[in-house]
Design an enzyme around this catalytic site. Sequence first.
Site, short mmCIF file in Angstrom:
data_model
loop_
_atom_site.label_atom_id
_atom_site.label_comp_id
_atom_site.label_asym_id
_atom_site.label_seq_id
_atom_site.Cartn_x
_atom_site.Cartn_y
_atom_site.Cartn_z
N PRO A 62 23.93 65.47 -47.67
CG PRO A 62 26.22 65.72 -48.05
CD PRO A 62 25.15 66.05 -47.09
CG ASP A 97 24.75 63.40 -43.52
OD1 ASP A 97 25.54 63.80 -44.42
OD2 ASP A 97 24.26 64.16 -42.65
CG HIS A 98 29.24 60.86 -48.81
ND1 HIS A 98 30.39 60.54 -48.14
CD2 HIS A 98 29.38 60.34 -50.06
CE1 HIS A 98 31.21 59.87 -48.93
NE2 HIS A 98 30.61 59.73 -50.11
NE ARG A 99 25.74 66.73 -43.49
CZ ARG A 99 24.80 67.38 -42.82
NH1 ARG A 99 24.87 68.69 -42.67
NH2 ARG A 99 23.80 66.73 -42.28
#
Lengths: 360, 440
Positions: free
Chosen positions: B232, B412-414
Site C-alpha cells: 500500500p 510502504d504503509h505496511r
Amino acid sequence: MNGEPISLLNAGGNFTSSPELPFETDSTDVLALYNDMLMARTVDTEAIALQRQGELGLWPSMLGQEAAQIGAAHALNPRDIVFPTYREHGVAWCRGVDPVDLLGLFRGTTLGGWNPTENNFNLYTLVIGAQTLHAVGYAMGILRDGDVGTGDPDRDRAVLVFLGDGALSEGETNEAFVWAAAQNLPVVFFCQNNQWAISAPYSVQSRVSVAQRAQGYGFKGVRVDGNDVFACLAATREALAAARAGQGPTLIEALTYRRNPHTTSDDDGRYRTLAENDAWAALDPIDRLRTYLQSTGLLNDANVEDISRRGKALAEHLRAGCRALPFPGHASPFQNTYADLPDELERQMNEHLEFVEAGE
Amino acid sequence: MSIKQFSLPDVGEGLTEAEIVTWLVKRGDIVEVNQAIVEIETAKSLVELPSPFAGEVHELHAVAGETVDVGNPIISIETGETGSTGTSPTPAEEAPPATDTGEDPKLLVGYGAREIGTHRRRRKVKGEVPAERPSVAPMTPVGGPPKASPPVRKLAKDLGLDLAAITPTGEGGVRTRADVLKASAGSAVIAAGQDAPGTGTDVADNGELRIPIKGVRKHTAAAMVKSAFTAPHVTEFVSVDVTKSLDLLRQVGQRRDFRDVKLTPLTFVAKAFLKALRDTPEANSRWDDAAQEIVQMRKVNLGIAAATPRGLVVPNIKGAETLSLKELAQEINSLGSAAREGKTPQTAMAGGTVTITNIGVFGIDTGTPILNPGETAILAVGTVRRMPWVIQDEEGERLGIRSVLQLALSFDHRVMDGQQGSRLLADTAAILTEPGLSLL
C-alpha cells in the site's frame, strides 16, 4: 603581403617576369620540374588506389599541391635539410626517398620508413606544427657548427620546413617563429596554404594572410601562387640563399588548394562545395606547365612517351612494393627509439620478445 | 587461368561494413588495374573502389543495395595468370569475422559513427547541382535520418525514444530538445520510465501499432503490478529551496579533485537522502511476508532508476551510505553510463534496498513513484526551477527568486507510517535547504 600572390606562370601557361621575384626560366631544368610533378601525382594516385583496395589504412592526398612541393624542393642544395609534414610526397620524391618507403607508415609496417640522414629528409610528422620546432632546433645546430654565412657553397646550409595553414594556429609554430627570429636562424618556413585544415577554412583561423603574419615576428613573408611552380621555386631559392648567407628566416606562403579530402577517411562533401573544387581544378599546376612546355617547344612526343613510361613503371613499383613491405619484427620499436639502446629498454625488449615467443 | 577475389576493405579506419551503391562493371566485363568497379557507401562517405586486378569479371558477390561486412568477397575476377585459385592479398582477409551482436561497434574517437539503417544523407553542400556523377545509375532513394543536434540525439537515445517518431517543431524540420521532452512526457510513466519500441512491431491495417510485450517492458510491467498491488503506497511531497545546495555544488565542482567528476543536483539529493536515512532506518527495510518479519538492513544499496534504450533499469550502489560525495558521484555516473550501454552487471541489479528516481531530467516537477518491488521507499526528484519564494531571515519576510525542486517520497504503509515517512522527507529537504546542517 596581403595582396594578390606573386605569379610568374599563370593558369594559361604564360610566363611573365615580376620585379618582386626575379626568375629566369633557363636557370632550371623545366622539363625535370614537369617530370617530378607528374611522378608526384602518380605516387599520390596510386597510393589512393592502394588504400581503396585495403592495402593502406590511410593516405593523405597532395593532389593540386604539386607545384608548391616540386618548386620548393628544386630550390634545395644536397646539404640543406627538410622537415616535412605528412603530405610532402612530392618533396620526398625530389629528395630521392623511395616512394614505397612512404607507404609503410600508412600500411602500419613502420613508424618511420626511411633513414632521415640519407637524403636529408626527415620523417613525416603527424603532430600538426611539431616539425617547426624540430626544424628550428636543427637550425640552431647549423648555426653552432658555423655552417652559415661563410660564403662557401659547399659548407653553408639551411633548413626547409613545411607546414600547412592549420599549423599556424598551433602554439609550436608560433614558438618556432619567435625563436627563429630571435636567433636569426637559417630556416625557411614553407607554408602550403591549401585553405582547409581538415574542415576548418583558413578564414576562421586568421584575419590576415599567412605571409603577413611573418611581419609580427620581424622577418620576411612572401606570398606566391602555390600552383605556379616557377614562383614557388624562385621564392624558396631566394629565401634559402638568404638563410644560408646568415640573413635569417623567411616565411613563404604558397597559396594552393587541397583538391582531395583531408585523408582517405575524410568526406569533404560535408564542408565544402564541388564548385570550389572545380574552380581550383581549372588552375591545375601541371596543366599550366604542360601548356608552357608545349608553347616553348620543350615537350615533344619522345619525352611525353618517356615520362608516361616512367609513370607506369613507378605505379607498378608502388603496387608490388607496397604488398612486399616487410613485417617490422617485434624488436623494432625498442631498437629504433634511441641511438643506443638503454639497459632498461633492452630488458623490456627481451621481456617482450619472450612474451611473443611464449604466445606462439 | 586463375580467379582472384577482392574482399571489401575497410576504407575508413575502423569501419565494419559498407553498402554496395552501384556496380560500375558486370559479369563478363574486362577490367584494368585501378579501374573503378563499384561505388560503396560507408558510415563516413561515398567512395569508388578501384580493382586490384586486371582481367574478366567472373562474378559479383553482392547486389546493389546490399550491406556487406568488411572482409567478405565482393567480386571475383578471372585474371590471365596461370596458377592456383588465389585470393586478394588484402589485409581485409585477416579482419576479424564480423559478428552481429546487435550492438554498435566501437569506432575510434573522431571517426564517423555507424548510423541506424544503411542510408545516410548524400553528401551535398548548398549551392550545388545534384548532377555530380552522371555516368552512374541513380542511387537508391534516400529518406535521410531525422534532423537533430547531437545533444538532442543523445537525449532521445537515453530516453529510448525514436527520433523519427518525434514531431519536429524546429526550423527546417529539426527536432529540438523541447520536442524530445514533450514526446518523452507523453509516453512517460513515472518511475516506470520509457521503453524502446519493441522489435517485431506491427502496424495493423487499421493503423494500430501492436508491440509485443517482452524483454524489459514485460519485466517492468510485472514488477510494477506486483508492487502496486501488494504494497500500500503513500506518497508525500515537499518543495525545497536548493539555492544554497546549488551554490555549494558549484564551489565543490571547481575544486581540483572534482575536476573529472560530474556533479549534479541528483548527487546532492542522494547524499542528503542517505544522511536522512540514518535517522529513519525503517525506510531501508523489507517486508518479509513469509516470515512475518520486517527486515531492517544495515547497509544501504541505493538504486538509481535509469531510462535506457532498452527500457527502465534500476541498478544499485552497494554500501552507498559509506561513500564520500565524490565516490557517490562517480558511482552514480558509472552506473548510469553502464545502464545506457546495456552493460549493467547482474550483481548491480540485485539486492537494492531503497531507490531514487530522477524525473527532473525529463523536466518534470513531481510524481507518485511506484516502489521497486521488495523495497519500502522510493524518492522522486523533480527538476530544479527558478521560482518566486518567500525568504525568511533577520530582516523579516520578502519575496525572492530561488532555485526550487520538489521531492516526492512513496513508502510502504505496511512497514512505516506517516511519521517516519514525513521525517525522512523533511530531513532530506532540510539538508538540501541548509547543506551546512550536514555538519551536525
